[in-house]
Design an enzyme around this catalytic site. Sequence first.
Site, PDB file in Angstrom:
ATOM      1  N   GLU A  25       0.834  -1.215   0.000  1.00 50.64           N
ATOM      2  CA  GLU A  25       0.000   0.000   0.000  1.00 50.64           C
ATOM      3  C   GLU A  25       0.866   1.261   0.000  1.00 50.64           C
ATOM      4  O   GLU A  25       2.078   1.199   0.248  1.00 50.64           O
ATOM      5  CB  GLU A  25      -0.933   0.010   1.214  1.00 50.64           C
ATOM      6  CG  GLU A  25      -0.202   0.077   2.545  1.00 50.64           C
ATOM      7  CD  GLU A  25      -1.033   0.738   3.639  1.00 50.64           C
ATOM      8  OE1 GLU A  25      -1.502   1.871   3.428  1.00 50.64           O
ATOM      9  OE2 GLU A  25      -1.184   0.110   4.705  1.00 50.64           O
ATOM     10  N   LYS A 159      -3.410  -1.507  15.365  1.00 53.74           N
ATOM     11  CA  LYS A 159      -2.913  -0.640  16.436  1.00 53.74           C
ATOM     12  C   LYS A 159      -3.950  -0.520  17.538  1.00 53.74           C
ATOM     13  O   LYS A 159      -5.153  -0.497  17.269  1.00 53.74           O
ATOM     14  CB  LYS A 159      -2.656   0.756  15.891  1.00 53.74           C
ATOM     15  CG  LYS A 159      -1.293   0.913  15.313  1.00 53.74           C
ATOM     16  CD  LYS A 159      -0.866   2.372  15.388  1.00 53.74           C
ATOM     17  CE  LYS A 159       0.501   2.521  14.764  1.00 53.74           C
ATOM     18  NZ  LYS A 159       0.441   2.479  13.310  1.00 53.74           N
TER      19      LYS A 159
END
Length: 306
Positions: A25, A159
């Site tokens: 990405e 995260k």
Amino acid sequence: MSTKLEINEEVAQALSEGRPVVALESTIIAHGMPFPQNVDTARRVEQAIRDNGAIPATIAVLDGKIKVGLTNDDVLKLTRSAGVMKLSRRDLAWAVSKEKHGATTVAATMIIAEMAGINVFVTGGIGGVHRGAELSWDVSADLTELGQTNVAVVSAGAKAILDIPATLEYLETLGVPVVGFKTGDFPAFYSRQSGSQVEYRCESYSELAKFITTKWDLDLKGGVLVANPIPEEHSMDHAVIEEAIQLAIAEAEKQGVKGKALTPFLLSRVKQHTSGKSLESNVALVLHNAEVGAQLAREIALLKSV
Ligand code: PSU
Ligand code: MN
């Protein structure tokens, strides 16, 4: 008007010969890391893919062209130009029709990888259900993409800026298998454990490749989330990270940051609050994911060749 992909020659050649290719990405480059670490990391991740026997294909939109495989100049354009968009599924057509530059998130990269015929994608961490989503409804489109696009995504989990148990519940609802690579714990990006478990674990690349290809052979559309924990020597103390996250979330609330700006905002504030230590860990875990993704792509290519 044609909106076909621009697949670079090396990637196109590898795909046509059934050799392993790994998608990467570009939001992590343009919006997830500061300059110059972002350019350096992009280069090192591509090299790690090559060192492990696969061809890297970094994905982005430049001047409205959907690129699969970037040159060094393309990477510099993404990091140096003003107003590079952050592209998820809803933003792609706009960026293409307006001939914009845009970095692709996990969701948009999955879409383009599938269009190109690439089935393994390496990232750092995926987007998910944000803390407080019961009021804000902030749930990343990465999750719905995992529910419908046939690409295996190698990440270090998610995260802890996110609500990880809620993210895993959401993935379950969408029918996305989450498989731990050599772990039974769902990792929390900077740390090897999040307190949540994965449903399945694989101990080898061949076991992982067999599981993933079986899902697709059964026509169970959608991705597989491979959870690959950060190497022990680079993992961070849970209390340190949690404190930085709490501070970052409070700042976002105070400043009214929301929508697509929220994730990049939180990432950069957490970096600030850990004096850059989080950035080092971030680079290390992406490199580790690149190694695992490349080896996985090799195994999948092998299975497909027989
Ligand atoms: N999480 C990270 N680093 C990142 C991102 C997420 O630890 O760089 C990026 C990825 O590109 C991911 C996107 O797809 O943020 C999710 O954004 P949102 O929450 O707005 O869907
Ligand atoms: Mn969001």
